[in-house]
Structures are given as C-alpha cells and as structure tokens.
Motif scaffolding. Structure first.
Motif, PDB file in Angstrom:
ATOM      1  N   UNK A  72       0.722  -1.164   0.014  1.00  0.00           N
ATOM      2  CA  UNK A  72       0.025   0.113   0.273  1.00  0.00           C
ATOM      3  C   UNK A  72       0.930   1.145   0.138  1.00  0.00           C
ATOM      4  N   UNK A  73       0.463   2.069  -0.970  1.00  0.00           N
ATOM      5  CA  UNK A  73       1.382   3.273  -0.880  1.00  0.00           C
ATOM      6  C   UNK A  73       1.367   4.181   0.115  1.00  0.00           C
ATOM      7  N   UNK A  74       2.255   5.004   0.464  1.00  0.00           N
ATOM      8  CA  UNK A  74       2.534   5.952   1.678  1.00  0.00           C
ATOM      9  C   UNK A  74       1.582   6.842   2.024  1.00  0.00           C
ATOM     10  N   UNK A  75       0.676   7.565   1.117  1.00  0.00           N
ATOM     11  CA  UNK A  75      -0.045   8.582   1.444  1.00  0.00           C
ATOM     12  C   UNK A  75      -1.172   8.217   2.241  1.00  0.00           C
ATOM     13  N   UNK A  76      -1.574   8.953   3.246  1.00  0.00           N
ATOM     14  CA  UNK A  76      -2.617   8.694   4.159  1.00  0.00           C
ATOM     15  C   UNK A  76      -3.960   9.570   3.544  1.00  0.00           C
ATOM     16  N   UNK A  77      -5.151   8.665   3.548  1.00  0.00           N
ATOM     17  CA  UNK A  77      -6.284   8.976   3.038  1.00  0.00           C
ATOM     18  C   UNK A  77      -7.212   8.994   4.310  1.00  0.00           C
ATOM     19  N   UNK A  78      -8.229  10.107   4.002  1.00  0.00           N
ATOM     20  CA  UNK A  78      -9.122  10.279   5.227  1.00  0.00           C
ATOM     21  C   UNK A  78     -10.230   9.095   5.271  1.00  0.00           C
ATOM     22  N   UNK A  79     -10.490   8.349   4.374  1.00  0.00           N
ATOM     23  CA  UNK A  79     -11.349   7.304   4.555  1.00  0.00           C
ATOM     24  C   UNK A  79     -10.658   6.122   4.027  1.00  0.00           C
ATOM     25  N   UNK A  80     -10.953   5.038   4.668  1.00  0.00           N
ATOM     26  CA  UNK A  80     -10.630   3.542   4.268  1.00  0.00           C
ATOM     27  C   UNK A  80     -11.843   2.613   4.165  1.00  0.00           C
ATOM     28  N   UNK A  81     -11.891   1.949   2.956  1.00  0.00           N
ATOM     29  CA  UNK A  81     -13.012   1.085   2.749  1.00  0.00           C
ATOM     30  C   UNK A  81     -12.610  -0.382   2.596  1.00  0.00           C
ATOM     31  N   UNK A  93      -2.436  -4.942   8.320  1.00  0.00           N
ATOM     32  CA  UNK A  93      -2.703  -4.302   6.942  1.00  0.00           C
ATOM     33  C   UNK A  93      -3.519  -3.138   7.049  1.00  0.00           C
ATOM     34  N   UNK A  94      -4.506  -3.273   8.025  1.00  0.00           N
ATOM     35  CA  UNK A  94      -5.291  -1.889   8.186  1.00  0.00           C
ATOM     36  C   UNK A  94      -4.291  -0.929   8.712  1.00  0.00           C
ATOM     37  N   UNK A  95      -3.297  -1.150   9.355  1.00  0.00           N
ATOM     38  CA  UNK A  95      -2.258  -0.174   9.927  1.00  0.00           C
ATOM     39  C   UNK A  95      -1.445   0.589   8.749  1.00  0.00           C
ATOM     40  N   UNK A  96      -1.254  -0.660   7.837  1.00  0.00           N
ATOM     41  CA  UNK A  96      -0.405  -0.265   6.729  1.00  0.00           C
ATOM     42  C   UNK A  96      -1.185   0.663   5.642  1.00  0.00           C
ATOM     43  N   UNK A  97      -2.378   0.507   5.861  1.00  0.00           N
ATOM     44  CA  UNK A  97      -3.561   1.260   5.180  1.00  0.00           C
ATOM     45  C   UNK A  97      -3.706   2.894   5.871  1.00  0.00           C
ATOM     46  N   UNK A  98      -3.052   3.051   7.110  1.00  0.00           N
ATOM     47  CA  UNK A  98      -3.144   4.277   7.809  1.00  0.00           C
ATOM     48  C   UNK A  98      -4.605   4.342   8.560  1.00  0.00           C
ATOM     49  N   UNK A  99      -5.011   3.418   8.859  1.00  0.00           N
ATOM     50  CA  UNK A  99      -6.660   3.375   9.395  1.00  0.00           C
ATOM     51  C   UNK A  99      -6.662   4.172  10.835  1.00  0.00           C
ATOM     52  N   UNK A 100      -5.297   3.958  11.411  1.00  0.00           N
ATOM     53  CA  UNK A 100      -5.020   4.789  12.794  1.00  0.00           C
ATOM     54  C   UNK A 100      -5.255   6.245  12.521  1.00  0.00           C
ATOM     55  N   UNK A 101      -4.747   6.758  11.190  1.00  0.00           N
ATOM     56  CA  UNK A 101      -4.894   8.236  11.142  1.00  0.00           C
ATOM     57  C   UNK A 101      -6.003   8.823  10.315  1.00  0.00           C
ATOM     58  N   UNK A 102      -6.850   7.806   9.792  1.00  0.00           N
ATOM     59  CA  UNK A 102      -8.032   8.028   9.063  1.00  0.00           C
ATOM     60  C   UNK A 102      -8.992   8.583   9.769  1.00  0.00           C
ATOM     61  N   UNK A 103      -9.848   9.375   9.160  1.00  0.00           N
ATOM     62  CA  UNK A 103     -11.251  10.143   9.854  1.00  0.00           C
ATOM     63  C   UNK A 103     -12.236   9.005  10.043  1.00  0.00           C
ATOM     64  N   UNK A 104     -12.335   8.177   9.146  1.00  0.00           N
ATOM     65  CA  UNK A 104     -13.363   7.129   9.181  1.00  0.00           C
ATOM     66  C   UNK A 104     -13.142   5.953   8.331  1.00  0.00           C
ATOM     67  N   UNK A 105     -13.444   4.547   8.796  1.00  0.00           N
ATOM     68  CA  UNK A 105     -13.514   3.352   8.280  1.00  0.00           C
ATOM     69  C   UNK A 105     -14.900   2.865   7.887  1.00  0.00           C
ATOM     70  N   UNK A 106     -14.983   2.612   6.492  1.00  0.00           N
ATOM     71  CA  UNK A 106     -16.214   1.850   6.138  1.00  0.00           C
ATOM     72  C   UNK A 106     -16.146   0.497   5.979  1.00  0.00           C
TER      73      UNK A 106
END
Length: 591
Positions: A388-397, A448-461
């Motif tokens: 998973x690429x390094x940028x942080x997104x505000x939403x993880x689906x 994997x969720x942490x690699x997707x930056x879920x900890x810094x996301x605003x929301x998880x769907x």
C-alpha cells in the motif's frame, strides 16, 4: 396409452428426477435426460415411442430461439463484441475444425464428421451459467468470457439448423429456387414488423386481457415457424426472425416473460424425449470406448480453449477455469443431432453414441471443475498482499463489493481520496482497470489496516459481506484506534445488533433504505399520495429504530428478544390502525 396418461407419466417423472438432480448439484437438463431414461425403452418402458414426442417438443427449440432473437440487441452485442465475436467465434471455428479432422480420420464421411464436430463443439448454456452462478463467478473475467462464448454458440445454432434443413432438402432433390420465397418472406416479415406488428401488439396489450397477449406471443412464434417450414426452411429460423422483429419493441420483456414458461416446459419435454432415445446399451457394451471418447472430447476442448483464453487477455488461472467450465458438450448437441438424424444426414448409431458422450461430459463437468479448483488452490503460489502506497487518506473502505463500490463512487464524485481493501484478487484486478485505488489484502488483519493508515483516517467503512469478518474488523479497530469513526453495513438484523454491541458509530442493513423506497413507490401505485406514502415509510422507519433499541437492550436474552419482537408487531399494527382512522387511506380498486 392415451395422451393424458402419457402426459401424467412425463410430469411425474420430471417432478421426481429433476429436483433430485438439483439436490445432487447437477444441471436440470441432466434431470430431464434421466427422467427420459427412466421411463423410456432402456428403463421402465412406460412410454415407447420417443419420435412423436420429439416432433412435438421441437416447438420448445423454436421458442428458445425466439428468446435468443429477443435478447440479440445490437447494443448488447457491441458491449460484449470481443468476447462474443473474438473469443466465441474462434472457439467455435477452431474446435469444429480440429474435431472434424479427427472424426474424418476415423472413417466418417466429411459431412457427417462436420455435423458431429459442430454439435459437440457447443457447450451447455444452461449448465455453465448455473454452475458459474452457484459459484458466484459470473462477474469474474473467466465468467464473462464464458458467457460471451455461450452467447455466440446459442446464435450459431440458428444457421446450423438452417444448413441442416437446406442440405436435407437438396439431398432429397429439392431445387434451391424453392427457398426464394423464404427469403422474400424474411423481407416481408421485417417490413410487417416495422409497420404492422408493433401496432398490433399495442392494440392487443391495450385490451388489458393478459392471456390474449400471451396468445399473441405464441401465435407470432408458431406462425413464423410454420411459415418458414412451409417454404422448406427451418422452423427454428422462423422463430429466431420473429424474435429479432420485436427485439427493440417496448413489448420485448413482456413477451419474454410470457413465452419463457412454455419454452421451459417444452424444452424439458424435448430433453425427456432425448433421454428416452439414449441407447444405454452402448455404455454397457463398450464402457471403455464411451468413457474414452468422453474424456477425449473434454480434454481436447479444454486444450483448445485455454490458449484462446490467454489470447483473450485472461490470466493462466482464469484461462484454465474457462477451459474446464466449457469443456463439456451442450444440450443443443441433442437438438442438432436429432435434426440431422431426422434429415438422414447422419446414422442413428452415430447420433446415439454422440448424445451419450455429450450427456456423460455434462455429468462429469462439476467433478472436473471442483478438481481443478482444488489443484489451483493447492499448487498456485500464494499471492502476496499488495504494498500500500504511503499517502494517508481520510477514508479506508474495507470490502469493495456492491456496497463499497457505491460508497467509493460518491467519494470520487466529491474528490475525497480513499484507500480500498478487497480480499478477492479478481475483483481487485478488474476494478483497477477503471482507475480505482484498490489493494488486494485481508482487512481482518490489523497489520494490513495499519499499513493502510486506518489509525490516522477520519473514518473506516466496513462494507464486507461476511458477517464474522465484519465483526472482527470492527472489534480490532475499535480496540486499537478509538478515535476512528466506524460506519458499517449489516446483512441482517442480528448482524446489525452485533455491530452495535461492539460499538460502531453508524450501521445500516443492506436492503433497509431500498426496501423503504420500494414501499413508498408501491403505496403511490396503490393510490396513496406521495406525501402520505413518505409519512407511512417514515413512521415504519422510526418504529423499526425504536424496536432495535429495545432489542439491543435485551440482545443476549432469547426469551426477552422473543417477547420484544411480538410486542413490536402488535405496536406496528396498532400504529397504522390509528393512522388510517385519522388520515389518508388507500382507495379501493374500482376495476
């Protein structure tokens, strides 16, 4: 034996054997063949003459080709043009040529070898689509490719039936000039469809008598079939042309709905008659020969389809799956072989052996596909999860099925970046072609969720359809990332309650809002105003939310849950009884 007695035997045999074959995971076509085998000369000999039954049941073939004509819209063919005209036509041509050359080398004449080769080159539309549907693989690359091949094969049955009819007529000394009225009839039929047929269907539909419209559809099919037959052409061609004439009309769907039950029954009768004519003694007399021919047919078709799948752009795995699922013979081999036998183009013994081989190949297909899947899972290297690429997104689906895709499209419309995770590699590859930022991975894994930056996301769907996977994802994220808002889909009421118990911020059942929208439309159709329908739906929504709140409070108490459910039903009845007395009610039907 009288007509009604024979009809009763056919129905009883079908009602016994077809459901049994379905429970065994086999195609209904095999069930009909088994029913025919049971009541025919090789079985209980309850009905002796299959020829008369075949002659009547050919109407089922005509109805099938009428429905093929209805479905053959230019727009649909254009969308699937590469799968149909590329993959499909090459498969038919290559398989027919190779099988024809091999059969010609076994002392069959050129024409006989060509007819048999073309017939067994066809795969089973009903069988394959059912198998892919049960495995939920119609939308995967090999499923879409197989559908294109099957569509081309269904269409190819029409010219094949015409060619058999023409060849038989010429062999009988009939001049080719005799078929000129048939060509003129096709032209006149197209003109009539443009200027007369649609207004006639409209006039019949406006009568409001449904059975008259059904009768009009059957009249169209039978009339066109008999018209073509009267000038020496195939009845199937007449039915096919009739379908083409109304394919773009507003009555296409109604005609399809009305004709389909008759098609199903008469095709079933056709397959029963074919089963009656199957010479099971061939298998008993030469089992090694019959099984060897069956294995050779399936192996050869699979070996030819695999490289075509690679040429079509499928992966090695997808090409192998397509080869295995299309390796059998099809139900319309029975149609073509029966027609060729009736036209004296091929010998009855050759047709009987070919039908037996095709039947066995259909029966062996589920076994072959299941074995292939086991081998693929065992030997294929484990696909590593995507980096998973390094940028942080505000939403993880998590989950990119039907729900996740709609959420992603809304976010894309608003230019909101997201990171999508999906466990199905085929879906990942397919969606990436359309520019979605989607990664292959198991969202139940916290790393994997942490690699997707879920900890810094605003929301998880959480949009996965598997209940246990959904609960596991929510549990882990809620425990390790308390600041992330979790929005989840639920597939059932119990699933929603379990998600609420864990502590999601928002949860909704898949079908809740769509069901309310459907109910509003229904109430409007029944005569309630739009405002009244929306008020009724909102009252139900509020009542359902309140009921869920009460059930959530006693979620782990089965007795209390039962009482709460019964109380909620009574409250709902009382609520709408009082509402009807004080406000708008649905007017009675005056018709």
């Amino acid at each position: 034996m009288g007509f009604l007695s024979e009809a009763l035997i056919f129905f009883v045999a079908a009602l016994i054997v077809v459901p049994l074959s379905k429970r065994l995971g086999l195609s209904p076509v095999l069930g009909y063949l088994g029913a025919g085998l049971m009541i025919g000369p090789a079985g209980l000999a309850l009905v002796g003459d299959a020829d008369d039954v075949l002659a009547f049941a050919e109407l089922g073939v005509a109805l099938f080709l009428f429905l093929v004509g209805l479905e053959l819209q230019p727009r649909r063919l254009w969308i699937m043009r590469r799968a149909v005209f590329g993959f499909g036509s090459l498969q038919m041509l290559l398989t027919t040529v190779v099988l024809g050359l091999l059969l010609a080398a076994t002392a069959l004449t050129g024409l006989v070898a060509l007819v048999v080769a073309f017939a067994v080159a066809l795969s089973s539309t009903a069988f394959v689509l059912q198998l892919l549907g049960e495995q939920q693989r119609l939308q995967q690359p090999h499923g879409r490719a197989a559908f294109g091949v099957l569509l081309l094969q269904d269409v190819a049955v029409v010219p094949a039936m015409i060619a058999i009819g023409l060849t038989a007529s010429q062999a009988g000394g009939v001049s080719g000039v005799l078929h000129l009225p048939g060509v003129a009839g096709i032209v006149l039929g197209c003109i009539a469809a443009r200027f007369l047929l649609r207004p006639a269907l409209r006039w019949i539909a406006q009568s409001g008598i449904h059975e008259l419209f059904t009768a009009a559809g059957l009249t169209l099919v039978i009339g066109a079939a008999l018209a073509m037959h009267s000038v020496g052409l195939s009845m199937a061609l007449g039915a096919f042309v009739a379908g083409l004439m109304v394919a773009d009309s507003p009555y296409r769907h109604q005609l399809e709905t009305d004709i389909n039950p008759f098609k199903g029954l008469l095709l079933g009768l056709f397959f029963i008659a074919v089963g009656m004519s199957v010479d099971i003694s061939l298998l008993l007399e030469a089992p090694l020969t019959v099984l060897g021919l069956t294995g050779a047919l399936m192996t050869l078709k699979a070996l030819l389809i695999y490289p075509l799948g690679r040429w079509h752009g499928l992966t090695r795995t997808e090409s192998l799956r397509a080869a295995l699922v299309l390796a059998q013979g099809g139900e319309f081999a029975f149609v073509l072989l029966s027609a060729a036998t009736a036209a004296a183009l091929i010998d009855q013994d050759i047709a009987a052996l070919s039908i037996l081989v095709v039947t066995l190949s259909m029966a062996l297909t589920p076994v072959l596909v299941g074995l292939g899947e086991r081998i693929l899972r065992k030997n294929a290297p484990e696909r590593a999860f995507d980096t998973i690429e390094g940028q942080e997104n505000s939403v993880v689906i998590a989950g990119f099925g039907r729900v996740g895709q709609i959420v992603a499209r809304v976010l894309t419309m608003r230019h909101i970046p997201f990171t999508g995770l999906e466990i199905d590699p085929g879906r990942v590859d397919f969606m990436r072609r359309y520019g979605h930022q989607l990664y292959y991975g198991d969202a139940t894994r916290l790393d994997l969720l942490r690699t997707a930056h879920v900890d810094s996301a605003r929301a998880l769907v959480v949009a996965v359809g598997n209940v246990e996977a959904s609960l596991r994802i929510v549990e882990q994220v809620r425990a390790t990332c308390p600041g992330v808002a979790i929005l989840a889909r639920a597939v059932s009421r119990d699933h929603e309650l379990r998600l609420r118990e864990i502590g999601v911020d928002f949860v909704i059942r898949d079908t809740f809002l769509s069901s309310l929208a459907l109910a509003i439309a229904l109430l409007e159709q029944l005569g309630l105003s739009r405002a009244g329908a929306e008020v009724a739906a909102e009252q139900f929504r509020q009542h359902d939310i309140a009921t869920l709140d009460r059930q959530f409070a006693v979620f782990r108490d089965d007795a209390a849950m039962h009482r709460t459910t019964l109380d909620a039903q009574e409250e709902l009845k009382l609520l709408f009884s009082e509402d009807d007395a004080a406000s708008e009610v649905i007017p009675p039907d005056r018709n």
